[in-house]
Design an enzyme around this catalytic site. Structure first.
Site, PDB file in Angstrom:
ATOM      1  N   ASN A   7      10.621  44.080  64.182  1.00  8.74           N
ATOM      2  CA  ASN A   7      11.067  44.113  65.570  1.00  8.74           C
ATOM      3  C   ASN A   7      12.179  43.074  65.708  1.00  8.74           C
ATOM      4  OD1 ASN A   7      11.350  44.041  68.326  1.00  8.74           O
ATOM      5  ND2 ASN A   7       9.186  43.768  68.777  1.00  8.74           N
ATOM      6  N   ARG A  90      10.971  48.901  65.365  1.00  8.33           N
ATOM      7  CA  ARG A  90      10.851  49.153  66.792  1.00  8.33           C
ATOM      8  C   ARG A  90      12.268  49.279  67.359  1.00  8.33           C
ATOM      9  NH1 ARG A  90       9.689  45.190  71.769  1.00  8.33           N
ATOM     10  NH2 ARG A  90       9.645  46.834  73.306  1.00  8.33           N
ATOM     11  N   HIS A 179       8.520  50.923  76.898  1.00 10.11           N
ATOM     12  CA  HIS A 179       7.142  50.597  76.462  1.00 10.11           C
ATOM     13  C   HIS A 179       6.398  51.854  76.028  1.00 10.11           C
ATOM     14  CE1 HIS A 179       7.310  47.099  79.565  1.00 10.11           C
ATOM     15  NE2 HIS A 179       7.528  46.596  78.369  1.00 10.11           N
ATOM     16  N   ARG A 240      12.548  39.941  86.187  1.00  9.92           N
ATOM     17  CA  ARG A 240      13.273  41.146  86.638  1.00  9.92           C
ATOM     18  C   ARG A 240      12.755  41.601  87.991  1.00  9.92           C
ATOM     19  NH1 ARG A 240      12.352  44.503  81.196  1.00  9.92           N
ATOM     20  NH2 ARG A 240      11.571  42.575  80.327  1.00  9.92           N
ATOM     21  N   ASP A 282       6.101  32.996  84.387  1.00  6.99           N
ATOM     22  CA  ASP A 282       4.856  33.204  83.648  1.00  6.99           C
ATOM     23  C   ASP A 282       3.667  33.325  84.600  1.00  6.99           C
ATOM     24  OD1 ASP A 282       3.893  32.392  80.503  1.00  6.99           O
ATOM     25  OD2 ASP A 282       2.376  32.414  82.086  1.00  6.99           O
ATOM     26  N   GLU A 386       1.214  48.032  69.520  1.00  8.02           N
ATOM     27  CA  GLU A 386       2.429  48.805  69.225  1.00  8.02           C
ATOM     28  C   GLU A 386       2.748  48.794  67.729  1.00  8.02           C
ATOM     29  OE1 GLU A 386       3.844  46.355  72.548  1.00  8.02           O
ATOM     30  OE2 GLU A 386       5.367  47.895  72.826  1.00  8.02           O
TER      31      GLU A 386
HETATM   32  P1  ADP Z   1       5.982  40.577  76.489  1.00  7.74           P
HETATM   33  O1  ADP Z   1       6.361  41.568  77.539  1.00  7.74           O
HETATM   34  O2  ADP Z   1       7.008  39.525  76.235  1.00  7.74           O
HETATM   35  O3  ADP Z   1       5.386  41.182  75.228  1.00  7.74           O
HETATM   36  P2  ADP Z   1       3.241  39.727  77.079  1.00  7.74           P
HETATM   37  O4  ADP Z   1       2.655  41.072  76.991  1.00  7.74           O
HETATM   38  O5  ADP Z   1       2.829  38.699  76.068  1.00  7.74           O
HETATM   39  O6  ADP Z   1       4.811  39.741  77.179  1.00  7.74           O
HETATM   40  O7  ADP Z   1       2.896  39.148  78.529  1.00  7.74           O
HETATM   41  C1  ADP Z   1       3.336  37.913  78.984  1.00  7.74           C
HETATM   42  C2  ADP Z   1       2.652  37.630  80.328  1.00  7.74           C
HETATM   43  O8  ADP Z   1       1.237  37.682  80.103  1.00  7.74           O
HETATM   44  C3  ADP Z   1       2.963  36.263  80.905  1.00  7.74           C
HETATM   45  O9  ADP Z   1       3.203  36.397  82.287  1.00  7.74           O
HETATM   46  C4  ADP Z   1       1.703  35.478  80.667  1.00  7.74           C
HETATM   47  O10 ADP Z   1       1.440  34.592  81.709  1.00  7.74           O
HETATM   48  C5  ADP Z   1       0.623  36.533  80.589  1.00  7.74           C
HETATM   49  N1  ADP Z   1      -0.385  36.106  79.625  1.00  7.74           N
HETATM   50  C6  ADP Z   1      -0.293  36.177  78.304  1.00  7.74           C
HETATM   51  N2  ADP Z   1      -1.407  35.663  77.712  1.00  7.74           N
HETATM   52  C7  ADP Z   1      -2.183  35.249  78.678  1.00  7.74           C
HETATM   53  C8  ADP Z   1      -3.464  34.614  78.720  1.00  7.74           C
HETATM   54  N3  ADP Z   1      -4.128  34.324  77.614  1.00  7.74           N
HETATM   55  N4  ADP Z   1      -3.975  34.341  79.928  1.00  7.74           N
HETATM   56  C9  ADP Z   1      -3.301  34.664  81.062  1.00  7.74           C
HETATM   57  N5  ADP Z   1      -2.091  35.272  81.077  1.00  7.74           N
HETATM   58  C10 ADP Z   1      -1.530  35.549  79.911  1.00  7.74           C
END
Ligand code: ADP
Length: 401
Positions: A7, A90, A179, A240, A282, A386
């Site tokens: 990726n 990917r 996705h 976004r 986040d 994925e």
């Molecule tokens: P990406 O789209 O970059 O693959 P992810 O699927 O890892 O992102 O999602 C990131 C989001 O998920 C962030 O907003 C983060 O706060 C939330 N997140 C990831 N892990 C946790 C966790 N263990 N507890 C709470 N929220 C999480």
């Protein structure tokens, strides 16, 4: 089959080496700071993690270094490069050209070049990753797996934008969706859990991460999805905006004297959770701020909860019913409050969340049923995978070539 899943990002390259027969990850890692230094972080189950700073001028360097690391006597997991039997990439955007995963050849590469314009940030690094593998492993077959492919079953009325038709014809301006690999994986897993023929299933899949999208999957095929021409459309995301009145764009450009790239930057990098809360992109930081009474953080989360609910309703209407809702990705898997907000008030559709189960999902997270025994609609948390889909598609295509 040993498949290397790649990726590639603009200055990074994530990888996983799969044994598809054993369904096992043999190694995974990340090359980062490509072009501005170079660092590899490499993990093999049962061995100590390895990290090293090694100069990587480009993606070809990064690929060569990752292959050297995989075959290293001490930190590696295979003894020879020949043990890598195929590479699966990917690819974010396959335009209208690619409806499923394909074996790389000259014609495919030419078509991918044509898709560059549709995903200018993502496609060039992917092409560099492909080129890197071609240089480091010229004999190894490569397969491309597209984020857009699973959505290609959408009907015309779902993917056509009501703007002059010539823009679709001239530039391919339409909804594509993203996705797809994740929506495909979790919907297929959900279909296995439903007690009816696959062709009769109606599922809403909610992939909620840094980027988020929701899909309506009827009979195993996507009929609508929230992301559009680009991954900017749909629900609120980390940075976004998701969908807004398009007139806001021209209004702000005029008022703030913004250039095209400035407004692009605002909508892609300064909006969403970050823009509304003023705190963070986040979800964990947003939830922490809510605990401390921050109103705008609460508003950001409320927007997401409300929008997911709205799409579940809309997509139930589009499919003529609903059998299951699936939550996946970082937020979907880890944030009970979002799942609760999304399902609250949908009892009229037959959606009943078991709050106790929802609040106490055991870790490590596995597929979990979150609905009550009597809920007509099943609610599931299904961790997405994925990379596994990419590895399996690659193995299938290479074995049948
Ligand atoms: P990406 O789209 O970059 O693959 P992810 O699927 O890892 O992102 O999602 C990131 C989001 O998920 C962030 O907003 C983060 O706060 C939330 N997140 C990831 N892990 C946790 C966790 N263990 N507890 C709470 N929220 C999480």
């Amino acid at each position: 089959m040993n498949v290397l899943v790649v990726n590639a990002g603009s200055s990074s390259l994530k990888y996983q080496l799969f044994d598809t027969e054993k369904n096992e990850v043999k190694a995974k890692g990340l090359c980062e700071r490509i072009g501005i230094g170079g660092k590899i972080i490499h993990k093999v189950p049962g061995k100590e993690d390895y990290a090293a700073e090694i100069e990587m001028k480009n993606h070809a360097d990064a690929t060569r270094i990752l292959v050297e690391t995989l075959t290293d006597k001490k930190v590696g997991c295979i003894s020879d490069m020949k043990e890598i039997e195929a590479v699966g990439h990917r690819v974010v955007h396959g335009g209208s050209y690619f409806t499923k995963s394909v074996l790389l050849n000259k014609d495919v590469l030419e078509k991918l070049e044509l898709c560059k314009e549709l995903a200018p940030l993502h496609t060039p690094p992917t092409l560099m990753g492909i080129q890197g593998c071609l240089e480091a492993m010229p004999e190894v077959p490569q397969v491309l797996v597209f984020d857009t492919a699973f959505h290609q079953t959408m009907p015309k009325e779902a993917y056509t934008y009501p703007i002059p038709y010539e823009y679709y014809e001239k530039y391919g301006v339409r909804k594509y969706g993203f996705h797809g690999t994740s929506h495909r994986y979790v919907s297929a897993e959900m279909i296995k859990l439903l007690d009816k023929p696959a062709s009769e299933t109606k599922i809403v899949t909610c992939h909620l991460g840094n980027g988020s999208s929701i899909s309506a999957v009827k009979g195993g095929k996507v009929v609508d999805t929230t992301m559009g021409f680009t991954p900017l459309d749909g629900v609120i995301m980390g940075t976004r905006s998701g969908n807004i009145d398009p007139a806001v764009v021209t209004f702000l450009m005029e008022k703030e004297n913004l250039s095209v790239s400035q407004v692009n930057d605002i909508l892609n990098k300064k909006s969403g959770f970050l823009g509304v809360s003023g705190i963070s992109s986040d979800c964990r930081d947003i939830c922490a701020a809510i605990e401390n009474g921050d109103e705008r953080a609460k508003l950001a989360l409320d927007i997401l909860g409300y929008q997911i609910k709205k799409y579940i309703g809309a997509y139930s209407a589009a499919m003529g019913g609903l059998d299951a809702i699936v939550f996946t990705a970082g937020i979907g898997e880890n944030t009970p409050i979002i799942r609760e907000m999304a399902c609250e008030g949908l009892e009229y559709l037959g959606v009943e969340l078991d709050k106790n189960v929802n609040d106490n999902v055991p870790r490590p997270i596995e597929t979990t049923c979150l609905s009550t025994k009597d809920s007509k609609v099943k609610i599931y948390l299904i961790p997405t995978n994925e990379e596994l889909v990419i590895a399996n598609d690659t193995a299938d295509i290479v074995s049948n070539k």
